[in-house]
Design a protein around this motif. Structure first.
Motif, PDB file in Angstrom:
ATOM      1  N   SER A  59      20.122  92.430  24.635  1.00  0.00           N
ATOM      2  CA  SER A  59      21.314  92.532  23.891  1.00  0.00           C
ATOM      3  C   SER A  59      21.669  91.355  23.303  1.00  0.00           C
ATOM      4  O   SER A  59      22.756  90.610  24.078  1.00  0.00           O
ATOM      5  N   PRO A  60      21.048  90.750  22.109  1.00  0.00           N
ATOM      6  CA  PRO A  60      21.454  89.656  21.519  1.00  0.00           C
ATOM      7  C   PRO A  60      22.711  89.198  21.116  1.00  0.00           C
ATOM      8  O   PRO A  60      22.983  88.208  20.583  1.00  0.00           O
ATOM      9  N   GLY A  61      23.610  90.289  21.047  1.00  0.00           N
ATOM     10  CA  GLY A  61      25.226  90.002  20.398  1.00  0.00           C
ATOM     11  C   GLY A  61      25.976  89.359  21.505  1.00  0.00           C
ATOM     12  O   GLY A  61      27.090  88.585  20.901  1.00  0.00           O
ATOM     13  N   GLN A  67      26.871  79.128  25.668  1.00  0.00           N
ATOM     14  CA  GLN A  67      27.876  79.338  24.532  1.00  0.00           C
ATOM     15  C   GLN A  67      29.332  79.423  24.850  1.00  0.00           C
ATOM     16  O   GLN A  67      30.310  78.966  24.348  1.00  0.00           O
ATOM     17  N   LEU A  68      29.327  80.274  25.847  1.00  0.00           N
ATOM     18  CA  LEU A  68      30.874  80.510  26.532  1.00  0.00           C
ATOM     19  C   LEU A  68      31.627  79.409  27.274  1.00  0.00           C
ATOM     20  O   LEU A  68      32.506  79.275  26.875  1.00  0.00           O
ATOM     21  N   VAL A  69      30.648  78.752  27.775  1.00  0.00           N
ATOM     22  CA  VAL A  69      31.392  77.478  28.285  1.00  0.00           C
ATOM     23  C   VAL A  69      31.716  76.624  27.289  1.00  0.00           C
ATOM     24  O   VAL A  69      32.927  75.696  27.321  1.00  0.00           O
ATOM     25  N   ALA A  70      30.755  76.151  26.080  1.00  0.00           N
ATOM     26  CA  ALA A  70      31.077  75.421  25.054  1.00  0.00           C
ATOM     27  C   ALA A  70      32.365  75.956  24.321  1.00  0.00           C
ATOM     28  O   ALA A  70      33.340  75.055  24.106  1.00  0.00           O
ATOM     29  N   ALA A  71      32.352  77.294  24.214  1.00  0.00           N
ATOM     30  CA  ALA A  71      33.534  77.853  23.336  1.00  0.00           C
ATOM     31  C   ALA A  71      34.835  77.596  24.272  1.00  0.00           C
ATOM     32  O   ALA A  71      36.059  77.065  23.490  1.00  0.00           O
TER      33      ALA A  71
END
Length: 122
Positions: A59-61, A67-71
């Motif tokens: 599920s690449p979307g 990425q979540l932590v960085a955002a």
């Protein structure tokens, strides 16, 4: 509907798999056809999906945890306050429905994403 033992997969419907991974049912059906996730046909047009076979690769979307932590780390207190104010403004229009809120929030995110891309190009 699903079993949670280590030996048995968690079975769910195409709709449940789609909701769990934030994609449409058509994506899940496509992944089934491509063999990217495990599913069993239970009717002429129905599948039961092994929910545990869905991973970041299938599920690449979805954002990765990194990425979540960085955002989230990129947000400052002012950003969080602005998000809270927006949420408070749109919540009354949802009649308390989490699903309606999520759809409205996703639409706002789409507009913001387009604006951020345009600003990055400028």
């Amino acid at each position: 509907m699903s079993s949670t033992t280590a030996e048995s997969p968690r079975w769910g419907s195409v709709a449940e798999a789609a909701a769990e991974h934030g994609v449409g049912a058509s994506s899940v059906r496509r992944w089934i056809g491509e063999g990217r996730i495990r599913a069993e046909r239970v009717g002429p047009r129905r599948f039961r999906v092994d929910l545990d076979s869905l991973t970041e690769e299938t599920s690449p979307g979805l954002p990765t945890p990194t990425q979540l932590v960085a955002a989230l780390a990129a947000l400052d207190d002012g950003d969080v306050e602005a998000i809270r104010r927006v949420a408070e403004k749109i919540y009354p229009a949802t009649d308390g429905s989490a699903l309606v809120f999520a759809h409205i929030w996703q639409a706002i995110g789409s507009v913001a994403r387009v604006q951020a891309k345009a600003a990055a190009r400028a």
